[in-house]
Design a protein around this motif. Structure first.
Motif, PDB file in Angstrom:
ATOM      1  N   ASP A 260       0.852  -1.195   0.000  1.00  0.00           N
ATOM      2  CA  ASP A 260       0.000   0.000   0.000  1.00  0.00           C
ATOM      3  C   ASP A 260       0.890   1.248   0.000  1.00  0.00           C
ATOM      4  O   ASP A 260       2.127   1.137  -0.037  1.00  0.00           O
ATOM      5  CB  ASP A 260      -0.928  -0.006   1.221  1.00  0.00           C
ATOM      6  CG  ASP A 260      -0.164  -0.113   2.534  1.00  0.00           C
ATOM      7  OD1 ASP A 260       1.073   0.053   2.533  1.00  0.00           O
ATOM      8  OD2 ASP A 260      -0.813  -0.375   3.569  1.00  0.00           O
ATOM      9  N   GLY A 261       0.268   2.405   0.044  1.00  0.00           N
ATOM     10  CA  GLY A 261       1.000   3.665  -0.025  1.00  0.00           C
ATOM     11  C   GLY A 261       2.039   3.810   1.084  1.00  0.00           C
ATOM     12  O   GLY A 261       3.160   4.267   0.856  1.00  0.00           O
ATOM     13  N   ARG A 262       1.679   3.365   2.275  1.00  0.00           N
ATOM     14  CA  ARG A 262       2.600   3.483   3.413  1.00  0.00           C
ATOM     15  C   ARG A 262       3.863   2.650   3.163  1.00  0.00           C
ATOM     16  O   ARG A 262       4.976   3.104   3.396  1.00  0.00           O
ATOM     17  CB  ARG A 262       1.891   3.003   4.689  1.00  0.00           C
ATOM     18  CG  ARG A 262       2.741   3.053   5.949  1.00  0.00           C
ATOM     19  CD  ARG A 262       1.998   2.500   7.158  1.00  0.00           C
ATOM     20  NE  ARG A 262       1.674   1.073   7.024  1.00  0.00           N
ATOM     21  CZ  ARG A 262       2.543   0.086   7.234  1.00  0.00           C
ATOM     22  NH1 ARG A 262       3.790   0.347   7.563  1.00  0.00           N
ATOM     23  NH2 ARG A 262       2.166  -1.178   7.112  1.00  0.00           N
ATOM     24  N   ARG A 263       3.684   1.442   2.663  1.00  0.00           N
ATOM     25  CA  ARG A 263       4.856   0.577   2.408  1.00  0.00           C
ATOM     26  C   ARG A 263       5.657   1.083   1.209  1.00  0.00           C
ATOM     27  O   ARG A 263       6.890   0.963   1.193  1.00  0.00           O
ATOM     28  CB  ARG A 263       4.400  -0.872   2.200  1.00  0.00           C
ATOM     29  CG  ARG A 263       3.962  -1.513   3.511  1.00  0.00           C
ATOM     30  CD  ARG A 263       3.658  -2.988   3.399  1.00  0.00           C
ATOM     31  NE  ARG A 263       3.584  -3.576   4.723  1.00  0.00           N
ATOM     32  CZ  ARG A 263       2.584  -4.342   5.147  1.00  0.00           C
ATOM     33  NH1 ARG A 263       1.584  -4.636   4.350  1.00  0.00           N
ATOM     34  NH2 ARG A 263       2.600  -4.826   6.371  1.00  0.00           N
ATOM     35  N   LEU A 264       4.960   1.638   0.215  1.00  0.00           N
ATOM     36  CA  LEU A 264       5.663   2.209  -0.950  1.00  0.00           C
ATOM     37  C   LEU A 264       6.633   3.301  -0.514  1.00  0.00           C
ATOM     38  O   LEU A 264       7.744   3.422  -1.051  1.00  0.00           O
ATOM     39  CB  LEU A 264       4.659   2.856  -1.904  1.00  0.00           C
ATOM     40  CG  LEU A 264       4.069   2.049  -3.036  1.00  0.00           C
ATOM     41  CD1 LEU A 264       3.313   2.984  -3.960  1.00  0.00           C
ATOM     42  CD2 LEU A 264       5.150   1.305  -3.792  1.00  0.00           C
ATOM     43  N   ALA A 265       6.183   4.096   0.456  1.00  0.00           N
ATOM     44  CA  ALA A 265       6.967   5.260   0.890  1.00  0.00           C
ATOM     45  C   ALA A 265       8.304   4.862   1.506  1.00  0.00           C
ATOM     46  O   ALA A 265       9.239   5.668   1.556  1.00  0.00           O
ATOM     47  CB  ALA A 265       6.145   6.076   1.887  1.00  0.00           C
ATOM     48  N   VAL A 266       8.415   3.621   1.950  1.00  0.00           N
ATOM     49  CA  VAL A 266       9.647   3.137   2.573  1.00  0.00           C
ATOM     50  C   VAL A 266      10.722   2.823   1.519  1.00  0.00           C
ATOM     51  O   VAL A 266      11.924   2.832   1.797  1.00  0.00           O
ATOM     52  CB  VAL A 266       9.332   1.846   3.385  1.00  0.00           C
ATOM     53  CG1 VAL A 266      10.583   1.189   3.908  1.00  0.00           C
ATOM     54  CG2 VAL A 266       8.355   2.157   4.500  1.00  0.00           C
ATOM     55  N   ASP A 288      -3.940   2.605  -4.666  1.00  0.00           N
ATOM     56  CA  ASP A 288      -2.961   3.697  -4.802  1.00  0.00           C
ATOM     57  C   ASP A 288      -1.562   3.160  -5.128  1.00  0.00           C
ATOM     58  O   ASP A 288      -0.807   3.801  -5.852  1.00  0.00           O
ATOM     59  CB  ASP A 288      -2.964   4.665  -3.603  1.00  0.00           C
ATOM     60  CG  ASP A 288      -2.744   3.983  -2.264  1.00  0.00           C
ATOM     61  OD1 ASP A 288      -2.965   2.755  -2.199  1.00  0.00           O
ATOM     62  OD2 ASP A 288      -2.342   4.671  -1.314  1.00  0.00           O
ATOM     63  N   ALA A 289      -1.246   1.962  -4.656  1.00  0.00           N
ATOM     64  CA  ALA A 289       0.049   1.372  -5.032  1.00  0.00           C
ATOM     65  C   ALA A 289       0.024   0.949  -6.500  1.00  0.00           C
ATOM     66  O   ALA A 289       0.974   1.183  -7.247  1.00  0.00           O
ATOM     67  CB  ALA A 289       0.372   0.179  -4.135  1.00  0.00           C
ATOM     68  N   ALA A 290      -1.084   0.330  -6.924  1.00  0.00           N
ATOM     69  CA  ALA A 290      -1.175  -0.153  -8.307  1.00  0.00           C
ATOM     70  C   ALA A 290      -1.129   1.000  -9.309  1.00  0.00           C
ATOM     71  O   ALA A 290      -0.622   0.852 -10.420  1.00  0.00           O
ATOM     72  CB  ALA A 290      -2.466  -0.953  -8.491  1.00  0.00           C
ATOM     73  N   ASP A 291      -1.667   2.139  -8.918  1.00  0.00           N
ATOM     74  CA  ASP A 291      -1.742   3.273  -9.841  1.00  0.00           C
ATOM     75  C   ASP A 291      -0.638   4.305  -9.600  1.00  0.00           C
ATOM     76  O   ASP A 291      -0.639   5.363 -10.225  1.00  0.00           O
ATOM     77  CB  ASP A 291      -3.111   3.954  -9.715  1.00  0.00           C
ATOM     78  CG  ASP A 291      -4.242   2.994 -10.059  1.00  0.00           C
ATOM     79  OD1 ASP A 291      -4.021   2.110 -10.913  1.00  0.00           O
ATOM     80  OD2 ASP A 291      -5.344   3.120  -9.485  1.00  0.00           O
ATOM     81  N   SER A 292       0.288   3.998  -8.710  1.00  0.00           N
ATOM     82  CA  SER A 292       1.336   4.980  -8.398  1.00  0.00           C
ATOM     83  C   SER A 292       2.342   5.074  -9.546  1.00  0.00           C
ATOM     84  O   SER A 292       2.457   4.147 -10.359  1.00  0.00           O
ATOM     85  CB  SER A 292       2.062   4.583  -7.115  1.00  0.00           C
ATOM     86  OG  SER A 292       3.130   3.706  -7.423  1.00  0.00           O
ATOM     87  N   PRO A 293       3.084   6.183  -9.620  1.00  0.00           N
ATOM     88  CA  PRO A 293       4.084   6.322 -10.688  1.00  0.00           C
ATOM     89  C   PRO A 293       5.189   5.269 -10.634  1.00  0.00           C
ATOM     90  O   PRO A 293       5.858   5.018 -11.622  1.00  0.00           O
ATOM     91  CB  PRO A 293       4.676   7.720 -10.441  1.00  0.00           C
ATOM     92  CG  PRO A 293       3.768   8.398  -9.480  1.00  0.00           C
ATOM     93  CD  PRO A 293       3.005   7.358  -8.754  1.00  0.00           C
ATOM     94  N   ARG A 294       5.379   4.642  -9.465  1.00  0.00           N
ATOM     95  CA  ARG A 294       6.391   3.591  -9.359  1.00  0.00           C
ATOM     96  C   ARG A 294       5.943   2.288  -9.997  1.00  0.00           C
ATOM     97  O   ARG A 294       6.754   1.401 -10.239  1.00  0.00           O
ATOM     98  CB  ARG A 294       6.638   3.250  -7.894  1.00  0.00           C
ATOM     99  CG  ARG A 294       7.446   4.218  -7.154  1.00  0.00           C
ATOM    100  CD  ARG A 294       7.194   3.919  -5.679  1.00  0.00           C
ATOM    101  NE  ARG A 294       7.887   4.861  -4.852  1.00  0.00           N
ATOM    102  CZ  ARG A 294       9.172   4.772  -4.593  1.00  0.00           C
ATOM    103  NH1 ARG A 294       9.878   3.791  -5.069  1.00  0.00           N
ATOM    104  NH2 ARG A 294       9.743   5.682  -3.845  1.00  0.00           N
TER     105      ARG A 294
END
Ligand code: NCD
Length: 345
Positions: A260-266, A288-294
């Motif tokens: 999720d977004g919180r884990r992505l931020a790490v 939000d993780a699936a659609d994030s720029p990463r």
């Protein structure tokens, strides 16, 4: 290379050749006219005994972009027993003159049987067999990783044409995943380090002998700063009920192993997120993780066409085994060099 049955069959040089050839194919796909005459007069059969969206469309597109004739054979619903139906189907296709058979089958080993039982003279490409192998998925994942992690646009310390030095975390339902098995082998061949992250119930027996580390703690693994995180689908159709007793509840699975977004931020700035699709949004990956720029998930699909073009090309047209010969031949046929520049500017 006569068939492509397992990612483990590829040497480092063969894998790099596929990736380099795919880069040339990808460059031709940026043009207005995407079709190449390379496989004119050849017949590619797509033999799918198991459901598929991406892989099937991708192979069909790849074969058509190379001007091959394509026959789509959906073998679902056959009443004959597995072995016989595969044999009879293969003999029929042989009679139709298949130069390549792309096969997806629910039974592990079916592509191997097809290739070695003498039922077809064509090249056999494994498009996913049971929980065993899915080599073109691993190749398209490696191609996608190479584009993001290697070279000028990538991390400074991953250089060259393989993935030496990269660290990839493969997260989720490893037990049921042919994508994970193929990726563990190919990534190792290409020099990358792999950490498998899953609940103990979804780690296959024997995974300790694989060329990968095993972790039960996603947060701990993410804190080590992997260059890429590959999320796996929770394969509910291969479990007896919703969670199949493999995890207490979907909510708990998400809490422990969902991205999720919180884990992505790490993650480090340059890290990318992959998923082979189809995704269970809200289970193994949040929206939000699936659609994030990463997330490079849509790019994986596009790269799949270039990689499958490369595989079909090398199996059906790349007869010259001299080192570099395929690259030269491809240059002559496509007008694009391995580095993506045009031969005639
Ligand atoms: C994968 C497969 O079929 O093995 N999907 C795919 O090929 N894109 C992974 C999956 O089904 O989860």
């Amino acid at each position: 290379m006569r068939h492509l049955l397992s990612a483990g069959d590829l040497t480092r040089d063969e894998a790099v050749l596929v990736l380099d050839t795919a880069a040339q194919m990808a460059a031709t796909q940026a043009r207005e006219i995407k079709k190449l005459p390379t496989l004119r007069g050849r017949t590619v059969v797509n033999l799918f005994f198991e459901d598929s969206t991406r892989t099937r469309i991708s192979f069909e597109t790849a074969a058509k972009r190379l001007s091959a004739d394509v026959i789509n054979f959906s073998a679902k619903g056959s009443s004959v027993s597995k072995g016989e139906s595969l044999k009879d189907t293969a003999l029929t296709l042989q009679a139709m003159g298949a130069d390549a058979v792309v096969i997806r089958h629910h039974a592990s080993g079916a592509p191997h049987t097809l290739a070695h039982a003498g039922w077809t003279h064509g090249a056999v490409v494994n498009a996913g067999d049971g929980m065993h192998q899915h080599p073109t998925q691993a190749l398209l994942d490696a191609f996608t990783l190479r584009r993001h992690l290697v070279g000028d646009g990538g991390r400074a310390d991953v250089t060259g044409r393989d993935l030496a030095g990269a660290h990839v975390a493969i997260v989720g339902d490893v037990l049921h995943s042919r994508v994970a098995r193929s990726n563990v082998q190919l990534l190792h061949t290409l020099g990358a380090r792999v950490t498998l992250v899953a609940p103990p119930t979804l780690v296959p027996v024997g995974a300790g002998t694989w060329t990968a580390d095993v972790s039960y703690d996603l947060d701990e693994t993410l804190a080590t700063g992997p260059d890429a995180v590959m999320m796996l689908r929770v394969q509910r159709e291969r479990m007896s009920s919703a969670g199949g007793g493999y995890f207490p509840s979907p909510l708990e699975y998400t809490r422990a192993y969902g991205l999720d977004g919180r884990r992505l931020a790490v993650l480090p700035e340059h890290a990318v997120v992959l998923h082979p699709g189809p995704m269970n949004r809200g289970l193994e990956i949040s929206a939000d993780a699936a659609d994030s720029p990463r997330a490079v998930i849509v790019e994986q699909v596009a790269n799949g066409v270039a990689v499958r073009m490369a595989v079909l090309y090398l199996l059906l047209a790349g007869g010259d085994q001299r080192p570099g010969a395929d690259a030269e031949d491809m240059e002559a046929r496509t007008g694009v060099r391995t580095d993506g520049t045009r031969v005639h500017a």
